[in-house]
Enzyme design. Structure first.
Site, PDB file in Angstrom:
ATOM      1  N   LYS A 174     -28.588  54.934  -5.632  1.00 60.51           N
ATOM      2  CA  LYS A 174     -27.574  53.912  -5.351  1.00 60.51           C
ATOM      3  C   LYS A 174     -28.185  52.542  -5.605  1.00 60.51           C
ATOM      4  O   LYS A 174     -28.939  52.006  -4.800  1.00 60.51           O
ATOM      5  CB  LYS A 174     -27.081  53.971  -3.900  1.00 60.51           C
ATOM      6  CG  LYS A 174     -25.788  53.150  -3.764  1.00 60.51           C
ATOM      7  CD  LYS A 174     -25.570  52.557  -2.415  1.00 60.51           C
ATOM      8  CE  LYS A 174     -26.262  51.262  -2.169  1.00 60.51           C
ATOM      9  NZ  LYS A 174     -25.865  50.122  -3.025  1.00 60.51           N
ATOM     10  N   GLU A 249     -39.872  49.742   0.873  1.00 63.89           N
ATOM     11  CA  GLU A 249     -40.477  48.611   0.149  1.00 63.89           C
ATOM     12  C   GLU A 249     -39.647  47.388   0.515  1.00 63.89           C
ATOM     13  O   GLU A 249     -38.556  47.190  -0.026  1.00 63.89           O
ATOM     14  CB  GLU A 249     -40.386  48.844  -1.362  1.00 63.89           C
ATOM     15  CG  GLU A 249     -41.221  49.983  -1.873  1.00 63.89           C
ATOM     16  CD  GLU A 249     -42.707  49.668  -1.886  1.00 63.89           C
ATOM     17  OE1 GLU A 249     -43.062  48.477  -1.871  1.00 63.89           O
ATOM     18  OE2 GLU A 249     -43.491  50.620  -1.881  1.00 63.89           O
ATOM     19  N   CYS A 283     -40.009  39.876  -4.658  1.00 64.07           N
ATOM     20  CA  CYS A 283     -40.526  40.251  -3.336  1.00 64.07           C
ATOM     21  C   CYS A 283     -41.946  39.755  -3.134  1.00 64.07           C
ATOM     22  O   CYS A 283     -42.346  39.444  -2.023  1.00 64.07           O
ATOM     23  CB  CYS A 283     -40.443  41.751  -3.143  1.00 64.07           C
ATOM     24  SG  CYS A 283     -41.215  42.660  -4.485  1.00 64.07           S
ATOM     25  N   GLU A 384     -38.383  35.075   4.967  1.00 60.43           N
ATOM     26  CA  GLU A 384     -38.298  35.180   3.501  1.00 60.43           C
ATOM     27  C   GLU A 384     -37.037  34.458   3.041  1.00 60.43           C
ATOM     28  O   GLU A 384     -35.940  34.768   3.498  1.00 60.43           O
ATOM     29  CB  GLU A 384     -38.228  36.660   3.110  1.00 60.43           C
ATOM     30  CG  GLU A 384     -38.283  36.894   1.616  1.00 60.43           C
ATOM     31  CD  GLU A 384     -38.029  38.354   1.239  1.00 60.43           C
ATOM     32  OE1 GLU A 384     -37.125  38.981   1.822  1.00 60.43           O
ATOM     33  OE2 GLU A 384     -38.732  38.858   0.349  1.00 60.43           O
TER      34      GLU A 384
END
Ligand code: NAD
Length: 489
Positions: A174, A249, A283, A384
């Site tokens: 997905k 992750e 990331c 972040e």
């Protein structure tokens, strides 16, 4: 042609819903794709379950599985131009960056193809006696739910799909609902390469509807997720009820440490790429610049001058050096994050307001932004942003640099810049991050593990561990001369 791929058939969503995909660079319509709901996800899981339990793939010799991955690598190379274009239209990133991504994606399939073909066979265990045969074999985990983000859509999918297939699993992929097109392209290539029906299944759609079943359904043995921290926690919680294997992750808030003895021009150049590549939607972005006190003023001036020169533009603008953010909502989040930083006392050195250029009006652009004089307690330093925002902090000593660098819940990546080799190694050893660069930023190779410590997640992608992630070790013990043991006699 419909866009969901279930049991070897391209199929429409059961309730007929479609989602429009628009290019973030200018809002043009890229396409409308089928939007899966929980029933579609359930059908895809059933197909994967059947292919794993009854189909040939898990029992196909490793050498043949590896050969299929190598064929996929060749097909990716053949279709590089079309796939790169599709990736750029979905994400808004520069075409040249999508082309680099495609090279890395083919390399990933080649690596896992070779590793799969050359590996296998398990391991003989020395039990100390001649009367036993003890072996450890590595089997596929089963049905894998693979959930991926929008920033490197096909690359993140490849990091999961290639090792999952190499190990002999069946999967349901997905991708992010914002960037579905290259996943469709990859699934076509897997079918063309000869993958048996039902081994690869594709559902497109939003996380709560199409993603949640992959984490919660008892027929799924493992969920591998790449995405944000908050979603990762939800995936892990949803997976807990069925105790499935989980790999996460997640995000990063990666330190880029510059000592006063660093090669100045190179460190400035890389400080810019570290954080502003793909408009910070990386990331491993070096979003926290930690710079030694005596170098601070000169270094930050040079970084600010470089940031001001970065030209924004769409995927096919040859003069552009970086592109838009993925969505209006994401730009709003980045803006709010900068506003919070300023309210907390950060000093705005450049950027910070949407570009005025009318040519950029229809895209979700935000300029490279530098916030100076930041401190470790600020939310702008801790959270972040996933946008083109660099925070700058000062340090005096090596101990202080390491303490600041590690003062984060994340642990994905980090870098240290110094010409003192011993110091470089000392700092690299002390950083709590899955990847550390010395006098460099961003490079990775499929042969080396990628992943996070702390709340950047667990499990590893790439490298031998990236394949092991999709395997279960099984110990098979055979008694070669069985006789009654007499324990209870
Ligand atoms: P996201 O967490 O919003 O979404 C990721 C995926 O999860 C999407 O496919 C989404 O549809 C799906 N999803 C959403 N809610 C879900 C739920 N409840 N259950 C199951 N699936 C659900 O992340 P994003 O905004 O697409 O991507 C950006 C994030 O990804 C950043 O935090 C970035 O750091 C991270 N990222 C990490 C790595 C890495 O290697 N560690 C690589 C790329 C991106």
């Amino acid at each position: 042609m419909p866009d969901l791929f279930i049991a070897g058939e391209w199929t429409a969503a059961l309730d007929g819903r479609l989602r429009e995909i628009r290019c973030p660079a200018d809002g043009t319509l890229v396409g409308a794709v089928d939007e899966a709901g929980p029933e579609d996800a359930s059908a895809a899981i059933a197909a994967a379950r059947d292919a794993f339990d009854r189909g040939p793939w898990p029992r196909t010799p490793a050498a043949e599985r590896g050969a299929l991955l190598l064929r996929v690598a060749a097909l990716l190379e053949r279709d590089k131009a079309a796939l790169a274009r599709a990736e750029s239209l979905d994400t808004g990133k520069r075409l040249v960056e999508s082309e680099y991504d495609l090279d890395d994606i083919a390399a990933c399939f080649r690596y896992f193809g070779a590793l799969t073909a050359s590996g296998g066979g398990g391991r003989i265990v020395d039990t100390g006696g001649a009367g036993t045969d003890s072996r450890v074999v590595y089997e596929p985990v089963g049905v894998c739910g693979l959930i991926t983000p929008w920033n490197y859509p096909l690359l993140q999918a490849a990091w999961k799909v290639a090792p999952a297939l190499g190990a002999g699993n069946a999967f349901v992929l997905k991708p992010s609902e914002l960037t579905p097109h290259t996943a469709i392209g990859l699934i076509r290539l897997l079918a063309e390469a000869g993958l048996p029906d039902g081994v690869a299944n594709l559902v497109l759609g939003a996380g709560p509807e199409a993603g949640v079943p992959l984490a919660s359904d008892p027929r799924v043995d493992m969920v591998s997720f790449t995405g944000g921290l908050v979603t990762g926690r939800r995936v892990m919680a949803a997976a807990a009820a069925t105790v499935k294997k989980v790999a996460l992750e997640l995000g990063g808030k990666n330190p880029n440490i510059v000592f006063a003895d660093a090669d100045f021009d190179t460190a400035v150049d890389y400080a810019l790429t570290a954080v502003f590549l793909h408009s910070g939607q990386v990331c491993s972005a070096g979003a926290r610049l930690l710079v030694q006190d005596e170098l601070h003023d000169r270094f930050v001036d040079a970084v600010v001058a470089g940031a001001r020169r970065i030209r924004l533009g769409g995927p096919f603008d040859p003069a552009a050096r970086t592109g838009p953010l993925i969505s209006a909502a994401h730009r709003d989040r980045v803006e709010a994050y900068v506003a919070a930083g300023l309210a907390e006392g950060a000093v705005l050195r450049c950027g910070g307001t949407r570009p005025a250029d009318p040519a950029l009006r229809d895209g979700f652009y935000y300029p490279p932004t530098v916030l100076d004089e930041c401190g470790p307690g600020m939310s702008v330093v801790r959270d972040e942003s996933f946008g083109p925002v660099l925070t700058v902090e000062r340090f005096r000593t090596e101990d202080e640099a390491v303490a600041l660098a590690n003062d984060t819940v994340y642990g994905l990546a980090g870098a240290v810049w110094t010409q003192d080799g011993e110091r470089a190694h000392r700092v690299a050893a002390r950083l709590r991050a899955g990847t550390v660069w010395i006098n460099d930023f961003h490079p990775y190779v499929p042969q080396a593990e990628w992943g996070g410590m702390k709340q950047s997640g667990f499990g590893r992608e790439l490298g031998p561990s990236g394949l092991a992630e999709y395997q279960e070790a099984k110990h098979i013990w055979r008694n070669l001369a069985p006789r009654p043991q007499g324990w209870f006699s």
